[in-house]
Design a protein around this motif. Structure first.
Motif, PDB file in Angstrom:
ATOM      1  N   MET A 143       0.851  -1.173   0.000  1.00 16.96           N
ATOM      2  CA  MET A 143       0.000   0.000   0.000  1.00 16.96           C
ATOM      3  C   MET A 143       0.893   1.232   0.000  1.00 16.96           C
ATOM      4  O   MET A 143       1.801   1.356   0.814  1.00 16.96           O
ATOM      5  N   SER A 144       0.635   2.140  -0.932  1.00 15.14           N
ATOM      6  CA  SER A 144       1.450   3.345  -1.018  1.00 15.14           C
ATOM      7  C   SER A 144       1.001   4.360   0.035  1.00 15.14           C
ATOM      8  O   SER A 144      -0.015   4.186   0.703  1.00 15.14           O
ATOM      9  N   ARG A 145       1.773   5.413   0.143  1.00 14.46           N
ATOM     10  CA  ARG A 145       1.437   6.445   1.130  1.00 14.46           C
ATOM     11  C   ARG A 145       0.124   7.128   0.804  1.00 14.46           C
ATOM     12  O   ARG A 145      -0.657   7.451   1.695  1.00 14.46           O
ATOM     13  N   THR A 158      -7.156   6.072   2.877  1.00 15.55           N
ATOM     14  CA  THR A 158      -7.868   5.162   3.770  1.00 15.55           C
ATOM     15  C   THR A 158      -8.086   5.799   5.132  1.00 15.55           C
ATOM     16  O   THR A 158      -9.182   5.717   5.695  1.00 15.55           O
ATOM     17  N   LEU A 159      -7.072   6.450   5.653  1.00 16.83           N
ATOM     18  CA  LEU A 159      -7.197   7.141   6.936  1.00 16.83           C
ATOM     19  C   LEU A 159      -8.239   8.252   6.864  1.00 16.83           C
ATOM     20  O   LEU A 159      -9.051   8.420   7.779  1.00 16.83           O
ATOM     21  N   GLN A 166      -2.439   5.855  -0.793  1.00 16.88           N
ATOM     22  CA  GLN A 166      -3.541   4.956  -0.479  1.00 16.88           C
ATOM     23  C   GLN A 166      -3.790   4.904   1.021  1.00 16.88           C
ATOM     24  O   GLN A 166      -4.930   4.882   1.470  1.00 16.88           O
ATOM     25  N   GLY A 167      -2.705   4.869   1.793  1.00 11.90           N
ATOM     26  CA  GLY A 167      -2.848   4.874   3.246  1.00 11.90           C
ATOM     27  C   GLY A 167      -3.484   6.154   3.752  1.00 11.90           C
ATOM     28  O   GLY A 167      -4.339   6.133   4.643  1.00 11.90           O
TER      29      GLY A 167
END
Length: 121
Positions: A1-3, A9-10, A5-6
């Motif tokens: 998971m790339s930054r 998601t957050l 995407q993270g």
């Protein structure tokens, strides 16, 4: 998971929690059915919190161990120092999961918020 995407998601989880709390507060004047509903919600909340904390701790510990083993492979002479730092880091990561377990057990057994949710409890 790339930054990115993270981060997305957050952001999505934060938005969901924000709107979920507004829905919960909208029903503030409603009379709850019983304390069993509150108990079920408490168990689900503690269970999800423990699952997320355990998963995050496992990912953090695995990354720390992999990095330490790679460093020991590159610098065998520094292995004792790396091992000590790794063990301290693993203890700190595990303490976060233990704190979540403690909070979940308090929610399960002490129910500090029940007097606000269930009248007469």
């Amino acid at each position: 998971m790339s930054r990115t995407q993270g981060a997305l998601t957050l952001l999505l989880v934060t938005i969901m929690l924000t709107f979920g709390s507004q829905i919960a507060f909208a029903a503030e004047g409603a009379v709850p059915e019983s304390s069993s509903t509150f108990f079920v919600v408490s168990v689900l909340t503690g269970g999800f919190a423990m699952a997320i904390a355990s998963g995050a701790a496992a990912i953090g510990q695995s990354r720390a161990i992999v990095s330490a083993l790679e460093a020991m492979g590159r610098q065998p002479a520094a292995a004792p120092k790396i091992q000590v730092a790794m063990i301290i880091g693993l203890a700190l990561i595990e303490s976060l999961a233990i704190y979540v377990l403690l909070v979940a057990l308090i929610i399960f057994f002490a129910n500090p918020f029940i007097k606000y949710v269930v009248p007469g409890a």
